[in-house]
Scaffold this active site. Structure first.
Site, PDB file in Angstrom:
ATOM      1  N   PHE A  70       3.536  -8.483  -9.032  1.00 25.72           N
ATOM      2  CA  PHE A  70       4.781  -9.139  -8.608  1.00 25.72           C
ATOM      3  C   PHE A  70       5.286 -10.023  -9.749  1.00 25.72           C
ATOM      4  O   PHE A  70       4.497 -10.509 -10.572  1.00 25.72           O
ATOM      5  CB  PHE A  70       4.541 -10.004  -7.366  1.00 25.72           C
ATOM      6  CG  PHE A  70       4.508  -9.242  -6.069  1.00 25.72           C
ATOM      7  CD1 PHE A  70       5.519  -9.367  -5.140  1.00 25.72           C
ATOM      8  CD2 PHE A  70       3.448  -8.378  -5.775  1.00 25.72           C
ATOM      9  CE1 PHE A  70       5.494  -8.673  -3.945  1.00 25.72           C
ATOM     10  CE2 PHE A  70       3.409  -7.677  -4.594  1.00 25.72           C
ATOM     11  CZ  PHE A  70       4.440  -7.822  -3.676  1.00 25.72           C
ATOM     12  N   ALA A 125      -3.134   1.468  12.712  1.00 28.98           N
ATOM     13  CA  ALA A 125      -4.547   1.397  12.347  1.00 28.98           C
ATOM     14  C   ALA A 125      -5.259   0.226  13.002  1.00 28.98           C
ATOM     15  O   ALA A 125      -6.488   0.193  13.025  1.00 28.98           O
ATOM     16  CB  ALA A 125      -4.698   1.299  10.832  1.00 28.98           C
ATOM     17  N   THR A 133       3.973   1.533  -0.901  1.00 30.04           N
ATOM     18  CA  THR A 133       4.707   1.570  -2.173  1.00 30.04           C
ATOM     19  C   THR A 133       3.830   2.109  -3.285  1.00 30.04           C
ATOM     20  O   THR A 133       4.265   2.933  -4.110  1.00 30.04           O
ATOM     21  CB  THR A 133       5.219   0.155  -2.527  1.00 30.04           C
ATOM     22  OG1 THR A 133       6.016  -0.330  -1.446  1.00 30.04           O
ATOM     23  CG2 THR A 133       6.038   0.166  -3.798  1.00 30.04           C
ATOM     24  N   LYS A 149       0.817  -1.218   0.000  1.00 28.41           N
ATOM     25  CA  LYS A 149       0.000   0.000   0.000  1.00 28.41           C
ATOM     26  C   LYS A 149       0.848   1.265   0.000  1.00 28.41           C
ATOM     27  O   LYS A 149       0.590   2.195  -0.776  1.00 28.41           O
ATOM     28  CB  LYS A 149      -0.938  -0.039   1.202  1.00 28.41           C
ATOM     29  CG  LYS A 149      -1.810   1.174   1.390  1.00 28.41           C
ATOM     30  CD  LYS A 149      -2.932   0.899   2.354  1.00 28.41           C
ATOM     31  CE  LYS A 149      -2.458   0.177   3.588  1.00 28.41           C
ATOM     32  NZ  LYS A 149      -1.433   0.943   4.349  1.00 28.41           N
ATOM     33  N   PHE A 165      -3.226  -0.605   6.956  1.00 28.52           N
ATOM     34  CA  PHE A 165      -3.820  -1.922   6.759  1.00 28.52           C
ATOM     35  C   PHE A 165      -4.983  -1.865   5.758  1.00 28.52           C
ATOM     36  O   PHE A 165      -4.966  -1.062   4.836  1.00 28.52           O
ATOM     37  CB  PHE A 165      -4.224  -2.537   8.097  1.00 28.52           C
ATOM     38  CG  PHE A 165      -3.075  -2.747   9.032  1.00 28.52           C
ATOM     39  CD1 PHE A 165      -1.974  -3.492   8.639  1.00 28.52           C
ATOM     40  CD2 PHE A 165      -3.062  -2.179  10.293  1.00 28.52           C
ATOM     41  CE1 PHE A 165      -0.896  -3.678   9.495  1.00 28.52           C
ATOM     42  CE2 PHE A 165      -1.987  -2.357  11.156  1.00 28.52           C
ATOM     43  CZ  PHE A 165      -0.907  -3.114  10.751  1.00 28.52           C
ATOM     44  N   TRP A 221       6.999  -0.822  -8.003  1.00 29.40           N
ATOM     45  CA  TRP A 221       8.222  -1.321  -7.377  1.00 29.40           C
ATOM     46  C   TRP A 221       9.327  -1.424  -8.422  1.00 29.40           C
ATOM     47  O   TRP A 221      10.465  -1.026  -8.180  1.00 29.40           O
ATOM     48  CB  TRP A 221       7.982  -2.697  -6.738  1.00 29.40           C
ATOM     49  CG  TRP A 221       9.111  -3.135  -5.855  1.00 29.40           C
ATOM     50  CD1 TRP A 221       9.205  -2.978  -4.505  1.00 29.40           C
ATOM     51  CD2 TRP A 221      10.334  -3.780  -6.263  1.00 29.40           C
ATOM     52  NE1 TRP A 221      10.402  -3.477  -4.042  1.00 29.40           N
ATOM     53  CE2 TRP A 221      11.118  -3.974  -5.098  1.00 29.40           C
ATOM     54  CE3 TRP A 221      10.855  -4.207  -7.483  1.00 29.40           C
ATOM     55  CZ2 TRP A 221      12.372  -4.582  -5.119  1.00 29.40           C
ATOM     56  CZ3 TRP A 221      12.116  -4.810  -7.504  1.00 29.40           C
ATOM     57  CH2 TRP A 221      12.859  -4.993  -6.341  1.00 29.40           C
ATOM     58  N   ARG A 255       2.326   8.431   6.870  1.00 34.33           N
ATOM     59  CA  ARG A 255       2.652   8.358   8.299  1.00 34.33           C
ATOM     60  C   ARG A 255       4.151   8.103   8.473  1.00 34.33           C
ATOM     61  O   ARG A 255       4.823   7.608   7.579  1.00 34.33           O
ATOM     62  CB  ARG A 255       1.877   7.217   8.961  1.00 34.33           C
ATOM     63  CG  ARG A 255       0.375   7.443   9.015  1.00 34.33           C
ATOM     64  CD  ARG A 255      -0.333   6.198   9.520  1.00 34.33           C
ATOM     65  NE  ARG A 255      -0.139   5.078   8.596  1.00 34.33           N
ATOM     66  CZ  ARG A 255      -0.282   3.794   8.932  1.00 34.33           C
ATOM     67  NH1 ARG A 255      -0.599   3.464  10.165  1.00 34.33           N
ATOM     68  NH2 ARG A 255      -0.103   2.853   8.031  1.00 34.33           N
ATOM     69  N   LYS A 289       7.600  -6.105  10.536  1.00 24.23           N
ATOM     70  CA  LYS A 289       6.890  -5.390   9.475  1.00 24.23           C
ATOM     71  C   LYS A 289       7.812  -4.506   8.641  1.00 24.23           C
ATOM     72  O   LYS A 289       7.579  -4.266   7.466  1.00 24.23           O
ATOM     73  CB  LYS A 289       5.772  -4.536  10.098  1.00 24.23           C
ATOM     74  CG  LYS A 289       4.845  -3.883   9.077  1.00 24.23           C
ATOM     75  CD  LYS A 289       3.705  -3.176   9.806  1.00 24.23           C
ATOM     76  CE  LYS A 289       2.745  -2.553   8.800  1.00 24.23           C
ATOM     77  NZ  LYS A 289       3.318  -1.393   8.105  1.00 24.23           N
TER      78      LYS A 289
END
Length: 557
Positions: A382, A274, A74, A72, A302, A410, A95, A106
């Protein structure tokens, strides 16, 4: 891939932060420089820009995350870069990372690959010291509480009913429940206490929901820290500590300006989780971004059941704006996990599992539709995704008439989200209904919680423990019934059971405890086994971190 992220970030060619500011019409006098590549923006810029038109706010959310990841942040960074590619004036608002997850499992919150915010090492470590200031402000209140009791307790505070906890920006399960004041009469009264992680502190929520420095002080003043022996509330204002706390936070309240790998501007400020807090960056940063650009691209933590719900019901109401569109990030990897595939088997093609996992995406789409908001699904691509899997997802989206675009940020940076950026602009232009929140302020706490549980999670109802039922009655007597609700729930599932993937049916949500966050303006409802102080995993990410002889970070992601 994590090492590749760090390598890409360390090779970045950054512009001086004063030049990034110039893109936004700001000059060096508007900044407080923290070296060459990061700065705080002075709050008087708010007044300077007051008459500028407001930009459109685009929220990036996602399906329920899995260990496979959904990307998210990214996507948010890459989308901001893509808007610049197509000639639009945009700014991203994110954030700040919490140190606990960086050291845990994480990782940071700077994006990944060619869609990152830099300087990445600074951002994921101490940055401009905001979280340290929030930790200090929180613990100053704790010190003042214990000192007040030690010095005679004029407020008649009941040490057994102090609800305020200390905090630390680290995952440390050993601090969840502690005893303070041991060691004799000179060390204060012994009592039970505990620690929250800093990002779950009400100070973090208050800083992120305040509109300016004065609003921050007003909010700090009304924070409830506990109760007297005759069960009356005690606030920070009763202690007379709001001035000192606001002073500690006077620099932390200023938004941080940095840049992406493609030298587009980024505001990174505040960082509540969150799953146990409200999951959005600061209102000050978002409202400032609305004045500085035509499009503001922000994220909420999230899945849409957590961050998006809180962004749309809590943050936008307190900030005073309506969002323009939502991007829902989904990966084929995560969808296959929601369809029953184990993480080790994700590289194998499995269209059947993907199809079953689509129920999770469908529920999050329904949630955004409930707010009457236009949306675009971003397929975060991906290399392991097969053509058949991508086609199956695209066919499902087409059949449901869901706008979508492939995102390859990415690998390609902003160029990988140009189609997504155009799709978002098109969706905004086709919006037909006005934005609506799911509940009204005058609705009861029970109604608000039930609405979220049924409409957003898909639950059939809500159960309350005896403690929570008693708290509901007490909060109504206190006049807190009209506050917003911040649900503390696992991010892994639509239910309150983290082991239930996909789209669970015929389940209930159990609220075990309610906590008043009066400074923030909401009541926190804890469901399931949610902890406000996480623990480290068996193999913490910290064990892979190091620094070379030149001071360069290793193992950071």
């Amino acid at each position: 891939m994590e090492n590749m992220d760090l390598k890409i970030a360390q090779q970045a060619k950054m512009d001086k932060i004063v030049d990034i500011a110039k893109q936004l019409g700001l000059d060096e006098n508007d900044l407080e420089l923290y070296g060459n590549y990061k700065a705080k923006i002075n709050l008087d810029v708010q007044k300077k820009l007051a008459n500028r038109p407001d930009g459109k706010v685009i929220l990036v959310t996602a399906i329920n995350p899995t260990p496979a990841g959904e990307g998210k942040s990214t996507t948010t960074v890459g989308l901001g870069q893509a808007f610049a590619k197509i000639g639009e004036k945009a700014i991203i608002a994110l954030r700040e990372p919490s140190f606990g997850p960086v050291m845990g499992v994480k990782g940071g919150a700077a994006g990944g690959g060619h869609a990152q915010v830099v300087p990445m090492e600074d951002l994921n470590l101490h940055f401009t010291g905001d979280l340290h200031a929030i930790t200090t402000a929180n613990n100053a209140i704790s010190a003042i509480i214990d000192n007040h009791i030690h010095q005679g307790n004029d407020l008649n505070i009941d040490p057994r009913r102090i609800t305020w906890k200390r905090c630390l920006d680290m995952n440390d399960r050993a601090l969840r429940q502690v005893i303070v004041g041991l060691g004799g009469i000179g060390n204060s009264l012994p009592r039970e206490d505990g620690f929250n992680i800093t990002v779950a502190s009400e100070i973090m929520a208050v800083l992120c929901l305040a509109k300016d420095l004065n609003d921050l002080k007003v909010r700090v003043k009304r924070i409830v820290i506990g109760y007297t022996y005759d069960r009356k509330t005690v606030t920070v204002g009763d202690l007379g500590a709001e001035g000192a706390v606001t002073l500690i936070l006077r620099d932390a309240v200023k938004p941080n300006l940095v840049q992406t790998l493609e030298n587009t501007p980024a505001l990174v400020h505040g960082g509540p989780f969150a799953n146990i807090a409200h999951g959005c960056n600061s209102i000050i940063a978002t409202n400032l971004a609305r004045k500085l650009a035509d499009y503001v691209i922000t994220e909420a933590g999230f899945g849409a059941d957590l961050g998006a719900e809180k962004f749309l019901n809590i943050k936008t109401a307190q900030a005073g704006f309506d969002p323009s569109a939502v991007v829902i990030v989904a990966t084929i990897r995560a969808l296959k996990m929601h369809g029953g595939v184990k993480k080790d088997d994700l590289k194998q093609e499995n269209v059947e599992a993907l199809t079953q996992g689509l129920e999770n995406l469908a529920k999050h789409i329904e949630t955004i539709q409930a707010f009457n908001l236009p949306y675009v699904v971003a397929i975060n691509h991906f290399v392991s995704d097969t053509d058949a899997e991508v086609q199956a997802l695209a066919d499902w989206l087409k059949a449901g008439k869901h706008p979508y675009a492939l995102s390859q940020v990415w690998e390609k940076g902003g160029e990988g989200a140009v189609d997504l950026a155009r799709a978002v602009i098109e969706a905004i232009g086709q919006a037909k209904q006005p934005f609506k929140r799911l509940y009204a302020p005058e609705d009861s706490l029970e109604h608000k919680i039930a609405t979220i549980a049924k409409t957003v999670y898909g639950a059939k109802g809500v159960n309350y423990t005896k403690e929570a039922q008693n708290q509901l009655r007490k909060f109504k007597r206190e006049g807190w019934d009209t506050l917003q609700v911040c649900m503390a729930k696992t991010q892994m599932s639509l239910s309150d059971d983290p082991k239930v993937y996909g789209r669970p049916k015929d389940f209930t949500i159990t609220v075990r405890e309610l906590r008043p966050s009066i400074g923030a303006g909401f009541i926190v409802a804890l469901t399931g086994e949610m902890m406000t102080m996480p623990g480290l995993p068996k193999q913490p990410a910290a064990m892979q971190m190091d620094v070379d002889e030149d001071g360069n970070a290793q193992g950071l992601f």
